[in-house]
Design a protein around this motif. Structure first.
Motif, PDB file in Angstrom:
ATOM      1  N   LYS A 234       0.832  -1.209   0.000  1.00 39.67           N
ATOM      2  CA  LYS A 234       0.000   0.000   0.000  1.00 39.67           C
ATOM      3  C   LYS A 234       0.861   1.250   0.000  1.00 39.67           C
ATOM      4  O   LYS A 234       0.566   2.232  -0.684  1.00 39.67           O
ATOM      5  CB  LYS A 234      -0.918   0.009   1.226  1.00 39.67           C
ATOM      6  CG  LYS A 234      -2.047  -1.015   1.158  1.00 39.67           C
ATOM      7  CD  LYS A 234      -2.915  -0.926   2.412  1.00 39.67           C
ATOM      8  CE  LYS A 234      -3.993  -2.012   2.415  1.00 39.67           C
ATOM      9  NZ  LYS A 234      -4.792  -1.983   3.661  1.00 39.67           N
ATOM     10  N   GLN A 237       2.187   1.697  -3.428  1.00 41.43           N
ATOM     11  CA  GLN A 237       1.122   2.151  -4.314  1.00 41.43           C
ATOM     12  C   GLN A 237       0.925   3.659  -4.181  1.00 41.43           C
ATOM     13  O   GLN A 237       0.789   4.366  -5.183  1.00 41.43           O
ATOM     14  CB  GLN A 237      -0.176   1.424  -3.982  1.00 41.43           C
ATOM     15  CG  GLN A 237      -1.360   1.864  -4.828  1.00 41.43           C
ATOM     16  CD  GLN A 237      -2.622   1.067  -4.493  1.00 41.43           C
ATOM     17  OE1 GLN A 237      -2.556   0.020  -3.856  1.00 41.43           O
ATOM     18  NE2 GLN A 237      -3.771   1.554  -4.943  1.00 41.43           N
ATOM     19  N   PHE A 266       0.528   2.254 -11.273  1.00 43.69           N
ATOM     20  CA  PHE A 266      -0.256   3.250 -10.517  1.00 43.69           C
ATOM     21  C   PHE A 266      -0.147   4.645 -11.115  1.00 43.69           C
ATOM     22  O   PHE A 266      -0.583   5.621 -10.520  1.00 43.69           O
ATOM     23  CB  PHE A 266       0.182   3.246  -9.051  1.00 43.69           C
ATOM     24  CG  PHE A 266       0.032   1.897  -8.413  1.00 43.69           C
ATOM     25  CD1 PHE A 266      -1.213   1.375  -8.119  1.00 43.69           C
ATOM     26  CD2 PHE A 266       1.146   1.115  -8.161  1.00 43.69           C
ATOM     27  CE1 PHE A 266      -1.352   0.116  -7.573  1.00 43.69           C
ATOM     28  CE2 PHE A 266       1.021  -0.145  -7.604  1.00 43.69           C
ATOM     29  CZ  PHE A 266      -0.235  -0.649  -7.314  1.00 43.69           C
TER      30      PHE A 266
END
Length: 470
Positions: A234, A237, A266
């Motif tokens: 995460k 990301q 991303f």
């Protein structure tokens, strides 16, 4: 059929004795998928010299019969059928004694020799192989599941291996010979290829192929492989989405390019991305991507296009993000200049064993590129350009881990200051020798790129990810 000679006349004109009655015959296992030597004793897998003599004889007779240029214009399936028919004729006329499995295997290998990449074809078809390493005609190694293994694959001789190397590099407009014995290229599927030929490679051509994964890996896949924790994924990301400038550092085979591919996932679809690579292998999914590739000099020594040339030129192409496949030399200066002049979210990889070493290597590459700048000025440029260093490491058990997510936060005197957000801590190994460890937060609750994350409305997700990682 091909305007040269019939199969019967070729077979008669170039007779070759059938294998001796007492010669060891190849077992039916030959037709099975190629297995590394470690799975069975090498003696049980190696084919006899008589097999290779027979194959060479049939191959030469076939070449006397067919017109290879006519085969090139056919569909692959049609070409294989034509070859199969003529080889069957030659085998019948010469009364060569082969089992059905052996004959099918021999025909398959001859088709691969003429239409494909010869003995490499079964290895290229396997998606569990990461690297193929050919050290001359008789020594072929693979890497699978992080481990190196020797195979029973071999080439007829170094001439056949060299022909296949030339076939590979010519497809992307490059050449390899005594005058130009080192070449970087790629297969049509994107696999990265390096060839070094005699006289530099003493025991025959050395061919190295970094296999291209058919299915593009994602960060979720890396989580499944335990390369990174869910919380760490995460964080990565968010770093990719909020346009941080990223350097991915790692050793050979540590997964740098795979990680770079994951992070580009991303990038917003509306952004214009320009990639610069020695051999194009990145698999970006966005619609607005321009891919650039370096070029070696021609036979007259002219026309060379370097990575530095590409990075300089792409600044004139209105990029929003610049992705450099691997930073190796003076292009480091141009990439940092791009990162520092409004091209936020740019990325690149380099070879280094730690984030601190990665920054030192950037400084060294700029210095060796002939830029006569004070060391402090170069370090200030690095600090002003690079936001995050992500360290990828291949551990001794063959597994790959993201071991550091590190911020570059400023200067203290002449020293670059960094702080680790996430680290991989090894706790030992299990009974099978696999390393046990986990990713842990260093407790930094508000990283230096917090304001950037807030600008993109991602600060809450960042806080939750760091808290979960702790």
């Amino acid at each position: 059929m091909f305007g040269k000679r019939s199969a019967s006349s070729a077979a008669t004109a170039a007779p070759a004795p059938a294998p001796k009655a007492d010669a060891p015959k190849t077992t039916a296992n030959t037709a099975a998928p190629i297995a590394p030597v470690k799975e069975a004793p090498a003696q049980s897998k190696e084919r006899s010299e008589d097999y290779y003599d027979t194959k060479s004889s049939i191959f030469n007779a076939l070449f006397e019969t067919i017109d290879v240029s006519a085969l090139a214009g056919m569909r692959p399936e049609k070409a294989r059928d034509e070859i199969r028919q003529i080889v069957d004729e030659i085998i019948t006329i010469r009364n060569v004694r082969l089992s059905v499995a052996e004959q099918n295997q021999l025909i398959s290998e001859i088709c691969d020799d003429i239409l494909g990449y010869g003995p490499l074809e079964p290895l290229l078809a396997r998606d569990d192989i990461a690297d193929i390493m050919v050290n001359g005609a008789k020594h072929v190694f693979i890497e699978t599941e992080g481990k190196m293994e020797k195979t029973n694959i071999r080439f007829r001789d170094n001439a056949q291996l060299m022909n296949i190397c030339q076939r590979i590099v010519s497809q992307v407009g490059r050449r390899v010979d005594e005058a130009s014995p080192i070449c970087d290229a790629r297969l049509l599927d994107g696999s990265r290829v390096n060839v070094i030929a005699p006289p530099l490679s003493i025991d025959g051509p050395a061919l190295t192929i970094r296999k291209f994964k058919k299915d593009k890996l994602t960060l979720n896949d890396l989580v499944g492989f335990k390369s990174i924790s869910p919380a760490g994924a995460k964080v990565l990301q968010i770093i990719g989405a909020c346009q941080c400038n990223i350097v991915i550092s790692g050793g050979t085979g540590s997964g740098k390019t795979t990680l770079l591919n994951c992070l580009t996932g991303f990038i917003h679809p509306d952004e214009r991305i320009i990639t610069c690579e020695d051999a194009a292998e990145l698999q970006l999914q966005q619609p607005h991507v321009v891919r650039l590739e370096t070029r070696p000099p021609n036979l007259e020594g002219k026309g060379k296009i370097t990575m530095s040339d590409l990075v300089k030129n792409c600044l004139r192409m209105r990029p929003e993000r610049i992705i450099v496949g691997e930073v190796r030399g003076p292009e480091a200066f141009d990439l940092l200049q791009a990162m520092n002049t409004g091209h936020d979210g740019s990325m690149g990889t380099l070879h280094a064993n730690s984030p601190r070493e990665a920054l030192s290597r950037l400084e060294s590459m700029i210095t060796m590129g002939g830029f006569s700048l004070p060391a402090k000025t170069i370090r200030e440029m690095i600090v002003g350009s690079v936001d995050i260093v992500v360290q990828a490491t291949r551990l001794r058990d063959g597994s790959r881990r993201i071991t550091h997510i590190t911020e570059v936060i400023g200067m203290e005197g002449d020293v670059i200051v960094t702080q680790d957000l996430l680290l991989y801590e090894m706790d030992g190994e299990d009974a099978n020798g696999k390393i046990i460890g986990e990713h842990k937060s260093t407790g930094i609750a508000r990283p230096a790129f917090w304001d950037r994350a807030r600008y993109f409305n991602l600060e809450r997700q960042l806080a939750e990810a760091l808290d979960e990682a702790g």
